[in-house]
Design a protein around this motif. Structure first.
Motif, PDB file in Angstrom:
ATOM      1  N   LEU A  30       0.851  -1.199   0.000  1.00 26.93           N
ATOM      2  CA  LEU A  30       0.000   0.000   0.000  1.00 26.93           C
ATOM      3  C   LEU A  30       0.879   1.238   0.000  1.00 26.93           C
ATOM      4  CD1 LEU A  30      -2.614  -1.091   2.710  1.00 26.93           C
ATOM      5  CD2 LEU A  30      -2.975  -0.966   0.229  1.00 26.93           C
ATOM      6  N   GLU A  31       0.635   2.170  -0.902  1.00 23.88           N
ATOM      7  CA  GLU A  31       1.464   3.369  -1.028  1.00 23.88           C
ATOM      8  C   GLU A  31       0.550   4.579  -1.165  1.00 23.88           C
ATOM      9  OE1 GLU A  31       4.759   4.538  -1.015  1.00 23.88           O
ATOM     10  OE2 GLU A  31       3.725   6.418  -1.438  1.00 23.88           O
ATOM     11  N   LYS A  32       0.822   5.603  -0.346  1.00 23.32           N
ATOM     12  CA  LYS A  32      -0.085   6.764  -0.367  1.00 23.32           C
ATOM     13  C   LYS A  32       0.076   7.615  -1.630  1.00 23.32           C
ATOM     14  CE  LYS A  32       2.636  10.101   2.269  1.00 23.32           C
ATOM     15  NZ  LYS A  32       2.782  10.861   3.479  1.00 23.32           N
ATOM     16  N   PRO A  36       4.884   6.510 -10.601  1.00 23.98           N
ATOM     17  CA  PRO A  36       6.132   6.738  -9.880  1.00 23.98           C
ATOM     18  C   PRO A  36       6.099   8.034  -9.087  1.00 23.98           C
ATOM     19  CG  PRO A  36       6.422   7.128 -12.239  1.00 23.98           C
ATOM     20  CD  PRO A  36       5.025   6.662 -12.061  1.00 23.98           C
ATOM     21  N   ARG A  37       6.731   8.014  -7.892  1.00 24.46           N
ATOM     22  CA  ARG A  37       6.768   9.211  -7.056  1.00 24.46           C
ATOM     23  C   ARG A  37       8.226   9.588  -6.766  1.00 24.46           C
ATOM     24  NH1 ARG A  37       9.798   7.160  -4.068  1.00 24.46           N
ATOM     25  NH2 ARG A  37       9.564   6.130  -2.052  1.00 24.46           N
ATOM     26  N   TYR A  38       8.488  10.886  -6.660  1.00 26.91           N
ATOM     27  CA  TYR A  38       9.831  11.359  -6.296  1.00 26.91           C
ATOM     28  C   TYR A  38       9.961  11.338  -4.787  1.00 26.91           C
ATOM     29  CZ  TYR A  38      13.603  14.586  -5.201  1.00 26.91           C
ATOM     30  OH  TYR A  38      14.730  15.150  -4.677  1.00 26.91           O
ATOM     31  N   GLY A  43      20.251  10.180  -3.988  1.00 30.52           N
ATOM     32  CA  GLY A  43      20.245   9.015  -4.875  1.00 30.52           C
ATOM     33  C   GLY A  43      21.564   8.320  -5.103  1.00 30.52           C
ATOM     34  N   ALA A  44      22.500   8.374  -4.146  1.00 32.50           N
ATOM     35  CA  ALA A  44      23.725   7.566  -4.273  1.00 32.50           C
ATOM     36  C   ALA A  44      23.438   6.194  -3.671  1.00 32.50           C
ATOM     37  CB  ALA A  44      24.874   8.229  -3.534  1.00 32.50           C
ATOM     38  N   VAL A  45      23.678   5.149  -4.444  1.00 34.31           N
ATOM     39  CA  VAL A  45      23.342   3.793  -3.971  1.00 34.31           C
ATOM     40  C   VAL A  45      24.557   2.885  -4.101  1.00 34.31           C
ATOM     41  CG1 VAL A  45      21.832   1.786  -4.259  1.00 34.31           C
ATOM     42  CG2 VAL A  45      20.937   4.066  -4.723  1.00 34.31           C
ATOM     43  N   ARG A  92      17.775   8.111  -9.893  1.00 30.78           N
ATOM     44  CA  ARG A  92      16.659   9.056  -9.694  1.00 30.78           C
ATOM     45  C   ARG A  92      15.596   8.277  -8.951  1.00 30.78           C
ATOM     46  NH1 ARG A  92      17.036  13.841 -11.880  1.00 30.78           N
ATOM     47  NH2 ARG A  92      18.626  14.187 -13.459  1.00 30.78           N
ATOM     48  N   ARG A  93      15.182   8.800  -7.800  1.00 29.80           N
ATOM     49  CA  ARG A  93      14.344   7.994  -6.926  1.00 29.80           C
ATOM     50  C   ARG A  93      12.982   7.654  -7.521  1.00 29.80           C
ATOM     51  NH1 ARG A  93      15.537   7.386  -1.551  1.00 29.80           N
ATOM     52  NH2 ARG A  93      13.710   6.037  -1.651  1.00 29.80           N
ATOM     53  N   ASP A  94      12.435   8.502  -8.383  1.00 31.13           N
ATOM     54  CA  ASP A  94      11.160   8.114  -8.997  1.00 31.13           C
ATOM     55  C   ASP A  94      11.363   6.867  -9.854  1.00 31.13           C
ATOM     56  OD1 ASP A  94      12.745   9.638 -10.688  1.00 31.13           O
ATOM     57  OD2 ASP A  94      11.082  10.733 -11.610  1.00 31.13           O
ATOM     58  N   GLY A 261      13.569  -0.199   7.092  1.00 29.58           N
ATOM     59  CA  GLY A 261      14.019   1.047   6.468  1.00 29.58           C
ATOM     60  C   GLY A 261      14.005   2.205   7.433  1.00 29.58           C
ATOM     61  N   GLU A 262      13.655   3.366   6.927  1.00 24.71           N
ATOM     62  CA  GLU A 262      13.728   4.550   7.783  1.00 24.71           C
ATOM     63  C   GLU A 262      12.685   4.529   8.893  1.00 24.71           C
ATOM     64  OE1 GLU A 262      15.243   7.884   5.152  1.00 24.71           O
ATOM     65  OE2 GLU A 262      14.752   8.917   7.016  1.00 24.71           O
ATOM     66  N   ALA A 263      11.600   3.815   8.705  1.00 29.35           N
ATOM     67  CA  ALA A 263      10.646   3.635   9.808  1.00 29.35           C
ATOM     68  C   ALA A 263      11.348   2.980  10.991  1.00 29.35           C
ATOM     69  CB  ALA A 263       9.457   2.787   9.348  1.00 29.35           C
ATOM     70  N   GLY A 274      20.954   5.755   3.408  1.00 28.25           N
ATOM     71  CA  GLY A 274      19.702   5.175   3.889  1.00 28.25           C
ATOM     72  C   GLY A 274      19.122   4.112   2.977  1.00 28.25           C
ATOM     73  N   ILE A 275      19.543   4.104   1.703  1.00 25.05           N
ATOM     74  CA  ILE A 275      18.896   3.193   0.741  1.00 25.05           C
ATOM     75  C   ILE A 275      19.358   1.745   0.960  1.00 25.05           C
ATOM     76  CG2 ILE A 275      18.592   2.678  -1.719  1.00 25.05           C
ATOM     77  CD1 ILE A 275      18.941   5.744  -2.200  1.00 25.05           C
ATOM     78  N   ARG A 276      20.679   1.565   1.100  1.00 31.79           N
ATOM     79  CA  ARG A 276      21.182   0.196   1.312  1.00 31.79           C
ATOM     80  C   ARG A 276      20.617  -0.403   2.610  1.00 31.79           C
ATOM     81  NH1 ARG A 276      26.853  -1.798   3.208  1.00 31.79           N
ATOM     82  NH2 ARG A 276      27.060   0.375   3.832  1.00 31.79           N
TER      83      ARG A 276
END
Ligand code: FAD
Length: 377
Positions: A30-32, A36-38, A43-45, A92-94, A261-263, A274-276
């Motif tokens: 579920l995604e609010k 695709p969303r930004y 964006g360094a991964v 790019r996060r989107d 994740g960040e939660a 934060g992405i890894r």
């Protein structure tokens, strides 16, 4: 009834959805936002994330980078090259986040975007998840709703301090040169730094104070920094977003629910990566829920333990180094960042080839030595 309902379709939620669906479980994501969303992010991964997935990430990578350039108050520049087997990815996060969702969908995960979760209720042995578009039932629930989502609080976890980061996305008319560098600027932001990460056709320019008072007027930092690269603030789009930085090991599960994740406040307190960690936690959470669905009553507790041992233990070192570095950033720049090996170590840390624990003693001795005149130079 779904085996698992995942709230939030960022990298943490998608990684969880991918692995649960791949093991044959029914998954609702579920995604609010409408995809695709930004997501405000530079964006360094780390390319090391590929090891946990069996698909090719190439379509989601905007460009790759090896060169890193540092400055102290825009002067005293120093450059280094990442020596890791793979260069670092710029995404790019989107694009990146949507690609991950699509991979989860190919494994059978169901997506409902434009669907904000408005509340959750534990009904004995399942969760009821309420949204503006109706209610859903799941045996397990995953909070993957990022730094500003409500799930952790609804699940009864204590509130945690959030940092505030700013980012300016500046598009360019033509693609950037292959020779451009990832830039970090120290000395202009108290307790933090500025950075400029090149994309294929544009720049992602950020600012954050990682300790102490949050920055407020991001424009006063981002505008002159953008100008130092010949870029105009008004040509870009500016965003601020909270950042939930790791700040001690806490429980990441309760009955039939986990945080990812960040939660789960997994962001590295030194590098702000934060992405890894979001993806690692998602992969681990999927494994734990798979086991729980197969009757292992200890599986969710084992998830918390494994995150503490494999991520939290090293974040303690990252936090200690950050604390010392930001007390004496000028010394840190001189005796740490300017060393030829600094960029190699950064690459190895991001690639997971070494841990902060492996370098912490040396780094802290150097920083501590730098405080005593005559030492650490
Ligand atoms: C300025 C800035 C720069 C950064 N740069 C980097 C970087 O270069 N490299 C790096 O590794 N990390 C970076 N980070 C950190 C990184 O962006 C995050 O750590 C990462 O996005 C966390 O992923 P996630 O999946 O946990 O959460 P998110 O990516 O935030 O995804 C959470 C999702 O949950 C959804 N959601 C929230 N509430 C609800 C609800 N009620 N119902 C349904 N859905 C909901 C949101 O819409 C969102 O899509 C940066 C962060 C900031 C702020």
């Amino acid at each position: 009834m779904y085996d698992c309902i995942i709230v939030g379709a960022g990298p943490a939620g998608s990684a969880t959805a991918y692995h649960l669906a791949k093991q044959g479980h029914s998954v609702l994501l579920l995604e609010k936002a409408a995809l695709p969303r930004y997501k405000p992010c530079s964006g360094a991964v780390s390319p090391s994330v590929a090891q946990w997935f069996d698909f090719d990430f190439a379509p989601a990578i905007d460009r790759t980078m090896r060169k890193v350039r540092y400055t102290w108050k825009l002067g005293d520049p120093v450059e280094g090259e990442l020596q890791t087997a793979e260069p670092i990815w710029m995404v790019r996060r989107d694009v990146f986040d949507h690609f991950l969702v699509q991979q989860a969908q190919t494994q059978g995960a169901q997506l409902q975007d434009s669907t904000a979760v408005t509340g959750i209720e534990l009904k004995g042995d399942y969760w009821q998840v309420n949204t503006a578009n109706g209610s859903f039932e799941g045996s397990y629930v995953v909070a993957a709703d990022g730094a500003d989502g409500p799930m952790a609080q609804w699940l009864g976890f204590p509130e945690q301090e959030v940092r505030l980061a700013g980012v300016l996305e500046v598009p360019t008319n033509t693609p950037l040169e292959d020779t451009c560098a990832i830039n970090f600027e120290f000395g202009l932001v108290k307790n933090g730094c500025l950075w400029n990460f090149p994309k294929h056709q544009g720049y992602s320019i950020g600012a954050c104070a990682f300790r102490g008072k949050n920055l407020q007027e991001f424009k006063t930092y981002l505008e002159p920094y953008a100008q130092s690269f010949g870029l105009s603030y008004s040509q870009g789009s500016a965003f601020t977003h909270p950042l939930k930085v790791w700040d001690g090991n806490r429980p990441l599960h309760r009955d039939r629910a986990v945080l990812v994740g960040e939660a789960a406040a997994t962001v590295d307190p030194l590098s702000a990566e934060g992405i890894r960690p979001a993806m690692v936690s998602g992969v681990k959470a999927a494994g734990a829920i798979h086991q729980a669905l197969n009757g292992n009553a200890e599986a969710l507790a084992a998830y918390t333990r494994s995150m503490h041992e494999e991520w939290g233990a090293d974040m303690q070192w990252a936090q200690r180094i950050a604390s010392l570095f930001y007390r004496v950033p000028g010394i840190g720049y001189r005796v740490g960042i300017k060393r030829p090996t600094a960029t190699q170590r950064l690459g190895q840390l991001l690639a997971g080839e070494i841990r902060y624990a492996d370098v912490a003693n040396r780094v802290m001795k150097r920083l501590g030595g730098g405080l005593i005149p005559g030492l650490g130079g």
